[in-house]
Design an enzyme around this catalytic site. Structure first.
Site, PDB file in Angstrom:
ATOM      1  N   ASP A  38       0.823  -1.208   0.000  1.00 13.06           N
ATOM      2  CA  ASP A  38       0.000   0.000   0.000  1.00 13.06           C
ATOM      3  C   ASP A  38       0.857   1.258   0.000  1.00 13.06           C
ATOM      4  O   ASP A  38       0.597   2.210  -0.754  1.00 13.06           O
ATOM      5  CB  ASP A  38      -0.929  -0.025   1.220  1.00 13.06           C
ATOM      6  CG  ASP A  38      -2.227   0.725   0.977  1.00 13.06           C
ATOM      7  OD1 ASP A  38      -2.549   0.982  -0.200  1.00 13.06           O
ATOM      8  OD2 ASP A  38      -2.925   1.052   1.951  1.00 13.06           O
ATOM      9  N   ASP A  44      -8.920  -2.135   2.556  1.00 12.12           N
ATOM     10  CA  ASP A  44      -8.672  -1.526   3.864  1.00 12.12           C
ATOM     11  C   ASP A  44      -9.724  -1.930   4.883  1.00 12.12           C
ATOM     12  O   ASP A  44      -9.573  -1.631   6.076  1.00 12.12           O
ATOM     13  CB  ASP A  44      -8.653   0.002   3.728  1.00 12.12           C
ATOM     14  CG  ASP A  44      -7.591   0.477   2.743  1.00 12.12           C
ATOM     15  OD1 ASP A  44      -6.520  -0.151   2.705  1.00 12.12           O
ATOM     16  OD2 ASP A  44      -7.845   1.456   2.009  1.00 12.12           O
TER      17      ASP A  44
END
EC number: 3.4.23.-
Length: 377
Positions: A193, A264
């Site tokens: 990420d 997420d």
């Protein structure tokens, strides 16, 4: 100034993401209980509680898969970045099919409640397609209807509903077997990420993660009408589709949208699902040992704090920190940069203090006990 850092769209994101994680975790736990019930009915021998379900539809991630998943995600991201125009229709259709199945799974409990008074739970045969209950048929029909409306309108609220179904289904059907695999997976995804949000622009002259997440795809109806030459008025007024790989909520002024990727939600959600299963396993073990207390150096109050609640609070604080950081820097932030430390570190600390760290690290659900018991949640 502090109040302006979070608006109504972020509050909606907080609440929805936490509800999805909690609901998906409890659906996962109920699936384990149902599988135990089936095994109990099919076998006279009692078995011990095992967090790894024998259901063939459930996927357990091992260490190798945890290490290579960020690499596979990076390859997929690059394919979408460089070849989006070529694969967008295929990707849209595949996403719509998966979202249909996932949303049907999300609606299934409600449909079971609605059909229970007026319909038996006998399964109806559809030949080679399989056998389904009335509740399953109803949930699938409603899901197909919602996907069709989404394709025709492209409304963000319908996209969010499909994304919610994907989140719940992935949390419910994917298992993390141990804390070691959890740390490997979340640490690798944190690096993934951070790299694709912060450093991809230096290599590809564009923020790869943001571009892929926000790029709309051609509507399959529009593509079909052009391929079949159906005329300018057939299928040409449908909007482009923003794919359900994220949750979006408009601000109160309508000037911008708050966005949170389903990764997420799902990846920390898998960790929360793991600790919820462990909490229930530990309650069963304590019950089997006639309520034996924990280690002497830990207070009774600490022993009563569950891993699930601790990790859930950490997720909320991490999500709040990520939101504040994005508003301060006025740029997209890698949410896992904040979510992973705020969920893993409190969990590891509490497991160490309670004396459970070694057991949770490897084979946490293995038990020599021959007794089996269900727990109410």
């Amino acid at each position: 100034r502090a109040y302006s850092l979070v608006d109504s769209s972020q509050v909606s994101t907080f609440l929805i993401s936490i509800l999805l994680i909690v609901y998906g975790s409890f659906r996962s736990l109920n699936m384990d209980f149902e599988n135990q019930d089936k095994e109990k009915d099919n076998s006279s021998a009692a078995g011990s509680f095992n967090g790894n379900s024998t259901n063939n539809s459930i996927q357990t991630i091992d260490s190798t898969q945890a290490l290579f998943l960020p690499i596979g995600a990076s390859v997929s991201l690059l394919v979408m970045f460089f070849f989006f125009d070529s694969v967008q229709v295929v990707f849209t259709i595949c996403t719509a099919v998966l979202a249909t199945i996932a949303f049907a799974f999300l609606l299934l409990p409600m449909c079971q409640y609605l059909t229970r008074p007026c319909s038996p739970q006998n399964k109806i045969s559809f030949g080679c397609c399989g056998r389904f209950t009335a509740a399953e048929l109803l949930s699938f029909s409603l899901s197909v209807m919602l996907v069709l409306i989404w394709v025709l309108t492209g409304h963000w609220l319908l996209m969010d509903a499909l994304a919610m179904g994907l989140c719940v289904a992935m949390i419910a059907f994917v298992r993390l077997p141990s804390l070691k695999v959890s740390c490997l997976l979340l640490s690798g995804l944190l690096i993934y990420d951070v790299f694709w949000v912060f450093f991809s622009a230096y290599i590809f002259n564009s923020n790869v993660m943001v571009k892929v997440a926000t790029q709309p795809a051609d509507n399959p109806l529009d593509v079909l009408s052009r391929k079949l030459h159906l005329g300018p008025n057939v299928g040409r007024d449908v909007p482009r589709l923003s794919l359900p790989g994220k949750l979006v909520f408009p601000s109160s002024t309508g000037s911008h949208f708050s966005m949170l990727g389903i990764g997420d939600i799902v990846m920390p959600g898998l960790l929360l699902c793991f600790v919820l299963r462990y909490d229930n396993y530990k309650k069963q073990a304590n019950s089997d040992s006639c309520g034996a207390p924990g280690p002497g150096n830990i207070s009774g109050r600490m022993q009563k704090v569950s891993y699930f609640h601790c990790t859930l609070i950490g997720y909320f604080v991490g999500l709040l920190t990520a939101t504040v950081a994005s508003r301060i820097h006025r740029a997209a932030q890698p949410a896992l940069l904040y979510l992973v430390p705020f969920t893993l570190l409190p969990l590891l600390t509490m497991a160490y203090l309670k004396g459970d760290l070694r057991r949770m690290w490897s084979e946490p659900f293995h038990s020599k006990s021959s007794s089996s018991r269900f727990l109410e949640v």
